[in-house]
Design a protein around this motif. Structure first.
Motif, mmCIF file in Angstrom:
data_model
loop_
_atom_site.group_PDB
_atom_site.id
_atom_site.type_symbol
_atom_site.label_atom_id
_atom_site.label_comp_id
_atom_site.label_asym_id
_atom_site.label_seq_id
_atom_site.Cartn_x
_atom_site.Cartn_y
_atom_site.Cartn_z
ATOM 1 N N PRO A 1 0.836 -1.209 0.000
ATOM 2 C CA PRO A 1 0.000 0.000 0.000
ATOM 3 C C PRO A 1 0.866 1.253 0.000
ATOM 4 C CG PRO A 1 0.127 -0.898 2.218
ATOM 5 C CD PRO A 1 0.918 -1.830 1.332
ATOM 6 N N ASP A 2 0.245 2.389 -0.315
ATOM 7 C CA ASP A 2 1.037 3.608 -0.153
ATOM 8 C C ASP A 2 1.105 3.944 1.331
ATOM 9 O OD1 ASP A 2 -0.704 6.026 0.602
ATOM 10 O OD2 ASP A 2 -1.836 5.090 -1.040
ATOM 11 N N GLU A 3 2.091 4.756 1.674
ATOM 12 C CA GLU A 3 2.432 4.982 3.076
ATOM 13 C C GLU A 3 1.259 5.573 3.861
ATOM 14 O OE1 GLU A 3 6.368 6.824 3.680
ATOM 15 O OE2 GLU A 3 5.349 8.101 5.145
ATOM 16 N N VAL A 4 0.585 6.535 3.291
ATOM 17 C CA VAL A 4 -0.498 7.207 4.013
ATOM 18 C C VAL A 4 -1.641 6.231 4.301
ATOM 19 C CG1 VAL A 4 -2.250 9.027 3.918
ATOM 20 C CG2 VAL A 4 0.089 9.489 3.133
ATOM 21 N N ALA A 5 -2.033 5.471 3.284
ATOM 22 C CA ALA A 5 -3.106 4.494 3.474
ATOM 23 C C ALA A 5 -2.699 3.452 4.513
ATOM 24 C CB ALA A 5 -3.440 3.811 2.153
ATOM 25 N N CYS B 1 2.033 -5.051 8.372
ATOM 26 C CA CYS B 1 3.362 -5.652 8.338
ATOM 27 C C CYS B 1 3.683 -6.162 6.935
ATOM 28 C CB CYS B 1 3.459 -6.796 9.346
ATOM 29 S SG CYS B 1 3.457 -6.219 11.057
ATOM 30 N N THR B 2 4.941 -6.467 6.720
ATOM 31 C CA THR B 2 5.379 -6.985 5.420
ATOM 32 C C THR B 2 4.984 -8.457 5.285
ATOM 33 O OG1 THR B 2 7.531 -7.561 6.347
ATOM 34 C CG2 THR B 2 7.304 -5.358 5.364
ATOM 35 N N ASP B 3 5.411 -9.089 4.186
ATOM 36 C CA ASP B 3 5.013 -10.472 3.915
ATOM 37 C C ASP B 3 5.512 -11.473 4.964
ATOM 38 O OD1 ASP B 3 3.664 -9.834 1.612
ATOM 39 O OD2 ASP B 3 5.355 -10.251 0.275
ATOM 40 N N HIS B 4 6.667 -11.171 5.549
ATOM 41 C CA HIS B 4 7.298 -12.176 6.410
ATOM 42 C C HIS B 4 7.599 -11.651 7.810
ATOM 43 C CE1 HIS B 4 8.338 -13.315 2.205
ATOM 44 N NE2 HIS B 4 8.019 -14.514 2.654
ATOM 45 N N LYS C 1 10.664 -5.611 -2.110
ATOM 46 C CA LYS C 1 9.251 -5.401 -2.431
ATOM 47 C C LYS C 1 8.641 -4.271 -1.605
ATOM 48 C CE LYS C 1 4.680 -7.606 -1.979
ATOM 49 N NZ LYS C 1 3.937 -8.853 -1.727
ATOM 50 N N TRP C 2 8.924 -4.245 -0.295
ATOM 51 C CA TRP C 2 8.181 -3.357 0.605
ATOM 52 C C TRP C 2 8.814 -1.977 0.779
ATOM 53 C CZ3 TRP C 2 3.367 -4.386 2.618
ATOM 54 C CH2 TRP C 2 2.872 -5.679 2.344
ATOM 55 N N LEU C 3 10.086 -1.886 0.403
ATOM 56 C CA LEU C 3 10.738 -0.572 0.364
ATOM 57 C C LEU C 3 11.368 -0.425 -1.017
ATOM 58 C CD1 LEU C 3 12.754 0.159 3.652
ATOM 59 C CD2 LEU C 3 10.852 1.486 2.715
ATOM 60 N N PRO C 4 10.554 -0.316 -2.035
ATOM 61 C CA PRO C 4 11.097 -0.375 -3.401
ATOM 62 C C PRO C 4 11.990 0.832 -3.716
ATOM 63 C CG PRO C 4 8.778 0.255 -3.420
ATOM 64 C CD PRO C 4 9.097 -0.131 -2.007
ATOM 65 N N ARG C 5 12.877 0.609 -4.633
ATOM 66 C CA ARG C 5 13.792 1.679 -5.058
ATOM 67 C C ARG C 5 13.034 2.871 -5.624
ATOM 68 N NH1 ARG C 5 19.333 -0.087 -5.953
ATOM 69 N NH2 ARG C 5 19.499 -2.137 -4.982
ATOM 70 N N ILE D 1 10.516 -11.026 14.998
ATOM 71 C CA ILE D 1 10.867 -9.756 14.349
ATOM 72 C C ILE D 1 9.838 -9.473 13.273
ATOM 73 C CG2 ILE D 1 12.684 -8.425 13.204
ATOM 74 C CD1 ILE D 1 14.664 -10.663 14.039
ATOM 75 N N THR D 2 9.234 -8.298 13.335
ATOM 76 C CA THR D 2 8.324 -7.884 12.269
ATOM 77 C C THR D 2 8.862 -6.613 11.616
ATOM 78 O OG1 THR D 2 6.986 -6.531 13.753
ATOM 79 C CG2 THR D 2 6.301 -8.816 13.473
ATOM 80 N N ALA D 3 8.384 -6.378 10.395
ATOM 81 C CA ALA D 3 8.694 -5.128 9.680
ATOM 82 C C ALA D 3 7.359 -4.536 9.246
ATOM 83 C CB ALA D 3 9.570 -5.413 8.466
ATOM 84 N N SER D 4 7.184 -3.248 9.468
ATOM 85 C CA SER D 4 5.860 -2.671 9.229
ATOM 86 C C SER D 4 5.945 -1.201 8.833
ATOM 87 C CB SER D 4 5.000 -2.792 10.489
ATOM 88 O OG SER D 4 5.570 -2.036 11.534
ATOM 89 N N PHE D 5 4.814 -0.700 8.385
ATOM 90 C CA PHE D 5 4.673 0.737 8.202
ATOM 91 C C PHE D 5 4.529 1.392 9.573
ATOM 92 C CE2 PHE D 5 3.536 -0.838 4.053
ATOM 93 C CZ PHE D 5 4.071 0.121 3.208
ATOM 94 N N MET D 6 4.977 2.615 9.673
ATOM 95 C CA MET D 6 4.749 3.412 10.882
ATOM 96 C C MET D 6 4.643 4.866 10.463
ATOM 97 S SD MET D 6 6.769 3.811 14.484
ATOM 98 C CE MET D 6 5.811 2.511 15.222
#
Lengths: 418, 418
Positions: free
Chosen positions: B65-69, B78-81, B176-180, B212-217
């Motif tokens: 998703p985009d960051e704001v949404a 969170c990301t896929d894994h 994928k989750w922090l694309p260039r 360990i998770t990775a997520s938007f914040m």
């Protein structure tokens, strides 16, 4: 301004009042919590035990183990069922469910796993010698649970509804798991509320879960030779004025384990937590602490720390000890709730005035203390026949008689079993 | 005896050393933790990132998703894994698993749900303007996590292995989750350890889970008009000497929510936590707190609370601010780590000597503070163009440049993406 209109000590209470007031269903005591004031059709449902749904486990699937076997492993053995009630901020409390005991599913981002948004209660169900199944003053546990819940920013509820749910679980699981063939045995009841909102960030959770389990718990009130206490290391404090030592929140327990483990490695059972440079005695492990001594003036006294600075838990057993000793031992012992220091205990011991000491709580019941190690001193406390002090034993039997129905008393609440 | 051979302040450290020493695999630094000293064949396995197994999620199942949404709901995306590693006291750390993100299953009696046996870390992964993906000083987070873990009686591990696991998660989910295509964006990484042993009773858990998770914040460093702070109510203290304010354990967060919510209802963003009757400034919410003022002697100073009494978190951002200001702003500003009181801040403001203030932490990054309300006083803090102080902005850009690869710096650790 914060500090002008009321004593500083009231502020925590004020915040809790605000929180209760913000939950209209609870504040106005309605059974159905329709919130008509904001002009929407939304309703915030209160906790309502009368809506309890029941999904039964296969009653033949598990056998009831004997008490010793059930308490010998690294896992708590629970009964067939548990009660769960979900809550979220927009709809309130969902339908309470009595359902087969089993795992909870939580997202890795759930509030409780990161921010300790959690609180609990502990009480027991007792199979009486008269065949009845009783709880001991469950109203006090339910009210304390509300207080703890609000202190840790979890949702409010009517304590009477929680009490009904606890009784409902015992009504279903009591007959099988505390059979009449085992008078004098008990189960341990653990209501808890946890923050389940799957969102990282330091904020009050918008979703929560209340759950209640019933389980075996080992008898801790008769350690061989009495409980041995070690005072806390000087660089570790359990609770502090302005903190949350009076609330049954997880945050009081995890941080205490490091000191407790050190003490256990040295052969001691629990930490005697001292407070401040004066070394005020507060709690023994997670129990309240009592001493019986003779004052310099020759008065026999039962002494325990006071509640007013909110350092210690307002224990149900503590309250009951204080009340029964006042009622029944007034001719012999003066009951004193005041701040007292470890130095006073050491001096009383040196001068031959220390008579008894015990820990009091639901898990440890009334547990005689035989020794306190404080820095260079070992305080040894007399035990009659190596088992208990005289007053310790008297008070224990007062309470035990109520729990197990040897006497009929309003504190013993009989479960209407199915 | 406890207090004779070393300063009291060392006792917590001592208990931790004992705990590390009790884990042979960690104490002797072996990659394979066979414990041969007790004559048994048992082995206590250390945390070993090289054993990581990978079970991939369907890469097409979820879109980024985009960051704001992603930050607008009541749920962290969170990301896929995620990475999970189980531990138990008899066998040590199990094989680390990178697997699809999803719920955890915990028994209702799990230690973490009752006793707050939990700790965590927070760090971010940054997609650089040069295309590279970086972590910022992850070694410091990993070491602090070990410290927190031991303080809360959870199992020890080699911090270098934790750092490798964090990098492994970003190596898989970063592309994928922090694309260039999104330079200047970040993900929030949350390692945590929780006590999972399903046993009631106040004891160190014999089973645990590291995940360990990775997520938007959401971006929290640019609140409109700056962050507004309210000092804590007089009857609420965040942390205390002899407590655990320096450790990133859940027990520091849940109990703070009541005061924070009160402050938010009054329109303030965070609590400025004061300590003791003197009113020492400690932390702003869950961030470290800095002021820039001119001393009475005319010296421009960047001031923040010291670490030595263990009241506050040893923040990675805090450390970086202190270090960079000393290196790069020495000609202009003196960096001072000392106890300072809210009265000193109020006085500096009244005398026109208060220049800037900011909160510093991973979540809030470097966040300008525009106002502090303390009892009857409102301290207003200058902001250039209503946005930030000058030094606040300078320091922020120093660190930001490292995070996003505008400059090459050893603190920016590049992820080797898959």
């Amino acid at each position: 301004m914060l500090s002008q209109n009321r004593p500083a000590e009231d502020l925590t209470e004020t915040a809790m009042e605000h929180k209760i007031a913000a939950q209209p269903a609870l504040a106005n005591g309605k059974a159905n919590g329709t919130n008509g004031t904001n002009g929407t059709a939304s309703s915030i449902a209160p906790l309502d035990a009368s809506k309890l749904t029941i999904q039964r486990a296969d009653p033949t699937a598990r056998e009831v183990p004997d008490e010793v076997a059930a308490c010998s492993g690294n896992e708590t053995i629970c009964t067939d069922h548990m009660i769960t009630v979900a809550w979220n901020a927009s709809t309130g409390w969902a339908t309470p469910e009595l359902r087969p005991y089993g795992p909870l599913s939580l997202m890795p981002t759930a509030s409780v796993l990161h921010y300790a948004t959690e609180c609990f209660e502990g009480l027991k169900a007792y199979r009486g010698h008269d065949g009845a199944l009783r709880l001991f003053r469950p109203d006090l546990n339910a009210r304390r649970m509300l207080m703890s819940t609000l202190r840790i920013s979890l949702p409010a509820f009517d304590p009477a509804e929680l009490e009904k749910l606890i009784l409902a679980l015992m009504a279903v699981d009591g007959p099988k798991w505390l059979p009449r063939s085992r008078p004098g045995s008990y189960l341990y009841l653990r209501p808890a509320v946890i923050g389940t909102q799957p969102q990282l960030g330091v904020q009050a959770p918008k979703a929560a879960l209340l759950f209640i389990t019933a389980s075996f718990m080992p008898r801790l009130d008769v350690p061989a030779g009495g409980m041995r206490l070690h005072t806390n290391p000087e660089d570790m404090v359990r609770a502090w004025v302005g903190g949350f030592g009076y609330a049954k929140v997880g945050a009081n327990y995890g941080p205490s384990l490091l000191a407790t483990n050190e003490a256990r490695q040295r052969g001691f059972g629990q930490i005697l937590w001292l407070y401040g440079p004066e070394g005020f005695c507060t709690e023994a492990g997670a129990s309240n602490f009592f001493v019986v001594w003779r004052s310099r003036e020759g008065q026999l006294q039962l002494v325990t720390a006071p509640l007013d600075d909110k350092l210690i838990l307002d224990g149900v057993t503590r309250r009951s000890v204080v009340q029964l000793a006042k009622e029944r031992l007034a001719d012999e012992v003066e009951v004193v709730e005041r701040k007292y220091t470890i130095d006073e205990v050491v001096e009383a011991s040196k001068e031959g005035r220390l008579v008894e000491a015990f820990a009091a709580g639901t898990a440890f019941f009334i547990c005689p203390v035989s020794q306190i190690r404080h820095r260079d001193h070992d305080v040894h406390i007399p035990m009659v026949k190596g088992e208990s002090g005289l007053y310790t034993a008297k008070i224990k039997s007062f309470i035990s008689d109520i729990m197990y129905g040897n006497v009929q008393h309003p504190w013993g609440v009989v479960v209407d079993e199915q």
